[in-house]
Design an enzyme around this catalytic site. Structure first.
Site, PDB file in Angstrom:
ATOM      1  N   HIS A   1     -12.768 -13.884 -17.244  1.00  0.00           N
ATOM      2  CA  HIS A   1     -13.054 -12.474 -16.985  1.00  0.00           C
ATOM      3  C   HIS A   1     -12.963 -12.210 -15.491  1.00  0.00           C
ATOM      4  O   HIS A   1     -13.247 -13.079 -14.670  1.00  0.00           O
ATOM      5  CB  HIS A   1     -14.444 -12.076 -17.503  1.00  0.00           C
TER       6      HIS A   1
ATOM      7  N   ASN B   1     -14.976 -15.776 -11.272  1.00  0.00           N
ATOM      8  CA  ASN B   1     -15.743 -16.984 -10.968  1.00  0.00           C
ATOM      9  C   ASN B   1     -15.218 -18.083 -11.882  1.00  0.00           C
ATOM     10  O   ASN B   1     -15.249 -17.951 -13.104  1.00  0.00           O
ATOM     11  CB  ASN B   1     -17.233 -16.733 -11.210  1.00  0.00           C
TER      12      ASN B   1
ATOM     13  N   SER C   1     -20.789 -17.923 -15.683  1.00  0.00           N
ATOM     14  CA  SER C   1     -21.822 -18.133 -16.709  1.00  0.00           C
ATOM     15  C   SER C   1     -21.285 -17.919 -18.124  1.00  0.00           C
ATOM     16  O   SER C   1     -21.842 -18.428 -19.080  1.00  0.00           O
ATOM     17  CB  SER C   1     -23.021 -17.210 -16.464  1.00  0.00           C
TER      18      SER C   1
HETATM   19  P1  AMP Z   1     -19.948 -14.648 -14.620  1.00  0.00           P
HETATM   20  O1  AMP Z   1     -21.299 -14.989 -14.088  1.00  0.00           O
HETATM   21  O2  AMP Z   1     -18.882 -14.548 -13.580  1.00  0.00           O
HETATM   22  O3  AMP Z   1     -19.555 -15.580 -15.757  1.00  0.00           O
HETATM   23  O4  AMP Z   1     -20.059 -13.197 -15.228  1.00  0.00           O
HETATM   24  C1  AMP Z   1     -20.526 -12.936 -16.496  1.00  0.00           C
HETATM   25  C2  AMP Z   1     -20.929 -11.505 -16.519  1.00  0.00           C
HETATM   26  O5  AMP Z   1     -21.038 -11.102 -17.867  1.00  0.00           O
HETATM   27  C3  AMP Z   1     -22.279 -11.225 -15.864  1.00  0.00           C
HETATM   28  O6  AMP Z   1     -22.090 -10.296 -14.797  1.00  0.00           O
HETATM   29  C4  AMP Z   1     -23.121 -10.635 -16.993  1.00  0.00           C
HETATM   30  O7  AMP Z   1     -23.955  -9.603 -16.556  1.00  0.00           O
HETATM   31  C5  AMP Z   1     -22.044 -10.149 -17.951  1.00  0.00           C
HETATM   32  N1  AMP Z   1     -22.414 -10.075 -19.348  1.00  0.00           N
HETATM   33  C6  AMP Z   1     -22.932 -11.059 -20.126  1.00  0.00           C
HETATM   34  N2  AMP Z   1     -23.095 -10.639 -21.388  1.00  0.00           N
HETATM   35  C7  AMP Z   1     -22.621  -9.364 -21.430  1.00  0.00           C
HETATM   36  C8  AMP Z   1     -22.494  -8.389 -22.453  1.00  0.00           C
HETATM   37  N3  AMP Z   1     -22.881  -8.627 -23.717  1.00  0.00           N
HETATM   38  N4  AMP Z   1     -21.963  -7.184 -22.139  1.00  0.00           N
HETATM   39  C9  AMP Z   1     -21.588  -6.919 -20.870  1.00  0.00           C
HETATM   40  N5  AMP Z   1     -21.657  -7.797 -19.861  1.00  0.00           N
HETATM   41  C10 AMP Z   1     -22.185  -9.003 -20.124  1.00  0.00           C
END
Ligand code: AMP
Length: 112
Positions: free
Chosen positions: A98, A85, A93
Protein backbone atom coordinates in the site's frame (compact mmCIF):
# COMPACT_ATOMS: atom_id res chain seq x y z
CA UNK A 1 -5.54 -15.69 4.03
CA UNK A 2 -6.47 -13.20 6.71
CA UNK A 3 -5.57 -9.90 5.04
CA UNK A 4 -7.54 -6.79 5.99
CA UNK A 5 -6.78 -5.01 2.69
CA UNK A 6 -7.88 -8.08 0.66
CA UNK A 7 -11.12 -7.97 2.64
CA UNK A 8 -11.55 -4.29 1.79
CA UNK A 9 -10.76 -5.03 -1.88
CA UNK A 10 -13.38 -7.81 -1.98
CA UNK A 11 -16.00 -5.69 -0.20
CA UNK A 12 -16.10 -7.99 2.83
CA UNK A 13 -14.86 -5.16 5.07
CA UNK A 14 -16.11 -1.60 4.73
CA UNK A 15 -13.87 1.33 3.93
CA UNK A 16 -14.34 4.87 2.77
CA UNK A 17 -13.46 4.29 -0.87
CA UNK A 18 -12.44 7.29 -2.91
CA UNK A 19 -11.07 5.69 -6.11
CA UNK A 20 -11.41 2.35 -7.82
CA UNK A 21 -10.48 0.82 -11.14
CA UNK A 22 -9.98 -2.74 -12.34
CA UNK A 23 -6.71 -3.28 -10.48
CA UNK A 24 -6.46 -0.54 -7.87
CA UNK A 25 -8.42 0.66 -4.86
CA UNK A 26 -7.94 3.79 -2.75
CA UNK A 27 -9.63 4.50 0.56
CA UNK A 28 -9.27 6.74 3.60
CA UNK A 29 -6.82 5.64 6.27
CA UNK A 30 -8.59 4.69 9.50
CA UNK A 31 -6.00 6.54 11.57
CA UNK A 32 -5.12 9.63 9.51
CA UNK A 33 -1.69 11.19 9.96
CA UNK A 34 -2.53 14.28 7.91
CA UNK A 35 -5.71 16.15 6.90
CA UNK A 36 -5.64 14.06 3.71
CA UNK A 37 -4.47 10.47 4.24
CA UNK A 38 -5.42 7.97 1.56
CA UNK A 39 -4.19 4.40 1.12
CA UNK A 40 -3.72 3.16 -2.44
CA UNK A 41 -3.50 -0.60 -2.91
CA UNK A 42 -3.38 -3.14 -5.71
CA UNK A 43 -6.49 -5.34 -5.53
CA UNK A 44 -4.35 -8.43 -5.91
CA UNK A 45 -2.43 -9.50 -2.85
CA UNK A 46 1.24 -8.53 -2.97
CA UNK A 47 2.98 -8.50 0.39
CA UNK A 48 5.20 -5.49 -0.18
CA UNK A 49 7.23 -3.64 -2.79
CA UNK A 50 10.04 -6.16 -2.21
CA UNK A 51 7.68 -8.92 -3.31
CA UNK A 52 7.04 -7.25 -6.67
CA UNK A 53 8.58 -8.53 -9.87
CA UNK A 54 9.02 -7.19 -13.38
CA UNK A 55 5.51 -8.32 -14.26
CA UNK A 56 4.12 -5.84 -11.71
CA UNK A 57 5.76 -2.84 -13.41
CA UNK A 58 2.60 -1.67 -15.18
CA UNK A 59 0.56 -2.04 -11.99
CA UNK A 60 3.11 -0.02 -10.00
CA UNK A 61 3.11 2.69 -12.65
CA UNK A 62 -0.68 2.75 -12.63
CA UNK A 63 -0.69 3.19 -8.85
CA UNK A 64 1.45 6.30 -9.25
CA UNK A 65 -0.73 7.81 -11.96
CA UNK A 66 -3.81 6.97 -9.87
CA UNK A 67 -2.17 8.78 -6.95
CA UNK A 68 -1.65 11.89 -9.08
CA UNK A 69 -5.26 11.72 -10.24
CA UNK A 70 -6.55 11.31 -6.68
CA UNK A 71 -4.40 14.22 -5.48
CA UNK A 72 -5.88 16.38 -8.22
CA UNK A 73 -9.43 15.35 -7.36
CA UNK A 74 -8.81 16.13 -3.69
CA UNK A 75 -7.23 19.50 -4.56
CA UNK A 76 -3.86 18.65 -3.05
CA UNK A 77 -1.84 18.35 -6.28
CA UNK A 78 0.46 21.16 -5.30
CA UNK A 79 1.94 19.37 -2.27
CA UNK A 80 1.55 15.76 -1.29
CA UNK A 81 3.70 12.82 -0.25
CA UNK A 82 3.40 9.29 -1.64
CA UNK A 83 5.19 6.69 0.45
CA UNK A 84 5.30 2.96 1.02
CA UNK A 85 6.68 1.36 4.17
CA UNK A 86 8.50 -1.80 3.13
CA UNK A 87 9.04 -4.26 5.96
CA UNK A 88 8.28 -4.13 9.69
CA UNK A 89 11.44 -2.17 10.51
CA UNK A 90 10.37 0.50 8.03
CA UNK A 91 6.97 0.77 9.68
CA UNK A 92 4.91 -1.66 7.58
CA UNK A 93 2.12 -3.02 9.76
CA UNK A 94 -0.20 -4.40 7.06
CA UNK A 95 1.40 -7.01 4.82
CA UNK A 96 -0.41 -6.00 1.63
CA UNK A 97 1.38 -3.47 -0.57
CA UNK A 98 0.00 0.00 0.00
CA UNK A 99 1.02 3.57 -0.66
CA UNK A 100 0.17 6.38 1.74
CA UNK A 101 -0.93 9.60 0.04
CA UNK A 102 -0.50 12.33 2.64
CA UNK A 103 -1.31 16.01 2.25
CA UNK A 104 -2.79 19.06 3.91
CA UNK A 105 0.00 19.84 6.33
CA UNK A 106 3.69 20.68 6.13
CA UNK A 107 5.75 17.51 5.63
CA UNK A 108 8.99 16.98 7.49
CA UNK A 109 12.17 15.59 5.93
CA UNK A 110 13.67 13.16 6.63
CA UNK A 111 10.69 11.16 7.94
CA UNK A 112 11.40 9.45 11.26
P1 AMP B 1 1.61 0.74 7.40
O1 AMP B 1 1.92 0.99 8.83
O2 AMP B 1 2.50 1.46 6.44
O3 AMP B 1 1.54 -0.75 7.10
O4 AMP B 1 0.17 1.33 7.13
C1 AMP B 1 -0.99 0.65 7.41
C2 AMP B 1 -2.08 1.66 7.49
O5 AMP B 1 -3.31 1.00 7.38
C3 AMP B 1 -2.11 2.44 8.80
O6 AMP B 1 -1.96 3.83 8.53
C4 AMP B 1 -3.48 2.12 9.39
O7 AMP B 1 -4.07 3.22 10.02
C5 AMP B 1 -4.25 1.68 8.14
N1 AMP B 1 -5.35 0.77 8.35
C6 AMP B 1 -5.33 -0.42 8.99
N2 AMP B 1 -6.54 -1.01 8.93
C7 AMP B 1 -7.33 -0.19 8.20
C8 AMP B 1 -8.68 -0.25 7.76
N3 AMP B 1 -9.48 -1.28 8.07
N4 AMP B 1 -9.17 0.77 7.02
C9 AMP B 1 -8.38 1.83 6.72
N5 AMP B 1 -7.10 1.94 7.07
C10 AMP B 1 -6.57 0.95 7.82
Amino acid sequence: MDCIFCKIASGETEASIIYEDEDILAFKDLNPQAPTHILIIPKKHIESLSACSQEDSALLGNIQTAAAKIAKELNVSEAFRLVTNNGAKAGQSVKHLHYHLLAGRRMMWPPG
